[in-house]
Structures are given as structure tokens and as C-alpha cells.
Motif scaffolding. Sequence first.
Motif, short mmCIF file in Angstrom:
data_model
loop_
_atom_site.label_atom_id
_atom_site.label_comp_id
_atom_site.label_asym_id
_atom_site.label_seq_id
_atom_site.Cartn_x
_atom_site.Cartn_y
_atom_site.Cartn_z
N PHE A 19 1.02 -1.26 0.07
CA PHE A 19 0.00 0.13 0.23
C PHE A 19 0.52 0.91 0.12
O PHE A 19 0.54 2.21 -0.69
N ASP A 20 2.21 1.69 0.63
CA ASP A 20 2.42 2.81 1.36
C ASP A 20 3.60 2.71 -0.29
O ASP A 20 3.82 3.96 -0.97
N LEU A 21 4.13 1.49 -1.28
CA LEU A 21 4.64 2.00 -2.67
C LEU A 21 3.70 2.14 -3.43
O LEU A 21 4.21 3.01 -4.72
N LEU A 22 2.45 1.42 -3.12
CA LEU A 22 1.27 2.50 -4.32
C LEU A 22 1.16 3.78 -4.23
O LEU A 22 0.23 4.07 -5.12
N THR A 25 4.03 9.53 -1.83
CA THR A 25 4.12 10.49 -2.96
C THR A 25 5.32 11.20 -2.82
O THR A 25 5.58 11.51 -1.46
N GLY A 26 6.62 10.81 -3.38
CA GLY A 26 7.77 11.49 -3.17
C GLY A 26 8.67 9.90 -2.57
O GLY A 26 8.54 9.52 -2.23
N TRP A 27 10.04 10.48 -2.99
CA TRP A 27 10.25 9.02 -2.73
C TRP A 27 11.35 8.97 -1.21
O TRP A 27 11.54 8.12 -0.38
N THR A 33 10.25 3.58 4.38
CA THR A 33 9.23 2.40 4.18
C THR A 33 10.16 1.68 3.94
O THR A 33 9.68 -0.28 4.79
N VAL A 34 11.00 1.58 2.73
CA VAL A 34 11.98 0.03 2.23
C VAL A 34 12.99 0.18 3.21
O VAL A 34 13.29 -1.25 4.07
N THR A 76 3.48 13.05 5.80
CA THR A 76 2.43 11.53 4.78
C THR A 76 2.75 10.17 6.15
O THR A 76 3.43 10.43 6.91
N LEU A 77 1.74 9.58 5.60
CA LEU A 77 1.88 9.05 6.38
C LEU A 77 2.72 7.19 6.01
O LEU A 77 2.57 7.13 4.85
#
Length: 361
Positions: A19-22, A25-27, A33-34, A76-77
Motif C-alpha cells: 500500500f505504501d509503495l503504491l 507520494t515522493g521518494w 518504507t523500504v 505523509t503516513l
Amino acid sequence: MRRLIAWLWLIPVPLTFGFDLLTGTGWPVIAGTVLAAAAVLPILVRIHAGRTPSRALWIAVLGLLVSLGFVAIAATLSLTVLWLSLITLALLGRFGARPRASVTMAVLALANITVAGMLPDGLIFGLVSTIVIIVAISIGLMQRFTDRSLVERRATAAEAERRRIATELHDVIAHEITGIVVLAQAAGRSDNAQLTSTALGRIEASGTRALDEIRRLVSETRTEAASRTPIADGPQALRDRVESFGDRAQIAIDVGAIDDEAVWPVLDRVLVETLTNVRRHAGPDAPVTVQVTASEDAPRTLQMSVRNGPGTGGIGTGSGTGLSSLRERVSHLGGTIEAGPERDGWTVRTCLPLTTKGDDR
């Protein structure tokens, strides 16, 4: 099944990561996340599996703080970072007993709340983050208390097993060993070849029985069996005990029909210990009188008195363990046991109700 439930926390990880990858917004949010998935998740898995010490949690906390920094830049979250933070807080609550663990837990919790407060509608996100963080820490603390309780129960069970083995050794093995010592002393003081041969035969029989009891006890301990099966199921067992003591012992039983089978094993153990003490203190030639009767003072109560007179002397004093274990056995059936000097001798008096504690009949 229990082990499977313990690993259910891994199920949301691929869902939140995708969900976070899809939706990222922004690197910065993708990088955070990664980083959390690549650096923090393996540490948590190894700690949860017991392959890595719990003190490695500070590395996971450091990785999460860096990930939260990227998330803060993106404003963002990241559900992945939040979820792994909750798991880390729960593990800190479970394994972190030292003050520095509490400080680390507070830092990670405040970092998550702060980042959530920086988002649009930050008040709502901050409140929700606070609630879920409190829940995560509470779960960790409950697991800590559960672990501690489990350790205490195991220690209690181990101590109970040690006491059971000690009681078994004293009740059975000590009886045989005392007989062996007495027979060896008699054989050593006698010039009668027939008496010596008879004593040696009895010593061999007693030693064999003691060895069999030791093997049985070891076998039961290995298989985690219950306490030993009662060895007496009626008054005849008491008569056999008295007969094996010698010609100087007599027994009289006048109880009528008894429908409570639980009393006979206890009376048998009391008789074994008492006769052993007579051999030890008064000697094998001391006169012994055993009486088993129904009590006149209390209905449905069985009374056994074992009285011995003076003898030529035994092999020495005991430790008092036997009488203590007998009181415990008798008290389990709601009975009492008294022992003391009486008329140039010693008397042990046992009273047992014919119904166990809690019986409503």
C-alpha cells in the motif's frame, strides 16, 4: 496452533508495504518504507524467534527513527513504519526490563506521535497514534507478566517434583536401607553361621527391593508419571508389614467393612515409617503393638495407634523428614497424626476420616 498465532503480526507487513509503495507520494516516504522493511523487519523476526538477543532492539529503534525522519520530510503516513514501530514497542514492553529500555520505548513512541501530528489533520492522527501505541505497549507488558508467571509455575512444578522424589526416597528406600543396616549389624555381632546366612539373604532381598524402587522412581520421573500407585488396598497389607517386622510385633484390626479405599495406602505409609523409626531408635527387638479401630469419639473415623516399648537400641537418630511427610499425607485426607512418649515407650496415633475433605455425604 499457539506458535502460528504468535506469528500473526507478520501478515499485515506485505499489505502495508504494498500500500505504501503504491500510494506513496515522493521518494522520502518510499525510502523510509523500504528502510523499515529491509533493516528493521529482519531484526524483529530474529528477536521474536529467539535467535537474536532482545538488546538488539535498540538497532531496530534506530532504524525506525531514521525511517520516521524520511516520513516526516514527506509529511505523509507510512503504515509499514507505524506497524513495525508498534511491534517494536510491544517487544520493548515484553523484554525491556531495564530503565534504558523504558527510555528507548518513550523516544520511539514520542517520535511516532510527533510525526503523526505533522500530517494534515494532525490532531486526529496524533490521537489515533497515541491510542494504538498505548495498546501495543500494554500488550508487551502483559506478555512480560505472562512470561514471568510461566517461569514461576515451572519453578514451582520443579520444586514439587523434587519434594515428591525426596518423599518417595525417604518413604520406601530409607525403610529398606534401615533394615539392611540393622541386619548387617546383627550378622556382624553373631557367630552363628545360620543366623548370618539368613541375615545376608534378607539383606540381598531388601537391596533388590530398594534397587527396584529406585529404577521405578527414575522411570516415572522420565515419563512424567503421577505419584506412585498406592501399595495397600486393605487391612491385609498392614498385617504383612507387622509380620515382616518380626515376632516382637503384633497387630489387631477391628474396623468392620470399610468402603473408603483411600485410607489404606496412607495407613500403610504411616506404619512403614513408624516401624522404620522403631528399628532406628529402639532396635529390632523392641516390642510393637499396632491397633486399628473405629474411633469412639468421632463417627466414621479410623484410628491406628502404633506403640513400641524399649529395646536394645538402634542405629541412631533421623532427620525428622519422615514425620513431616506423614503429616502432609494424612492432612490430604483431613486426618491428624500425633507422636510422642507414652508409658516407657513411644506411640504414634493416626486418625483418618472415612470420607475425604469436601465430601458432602
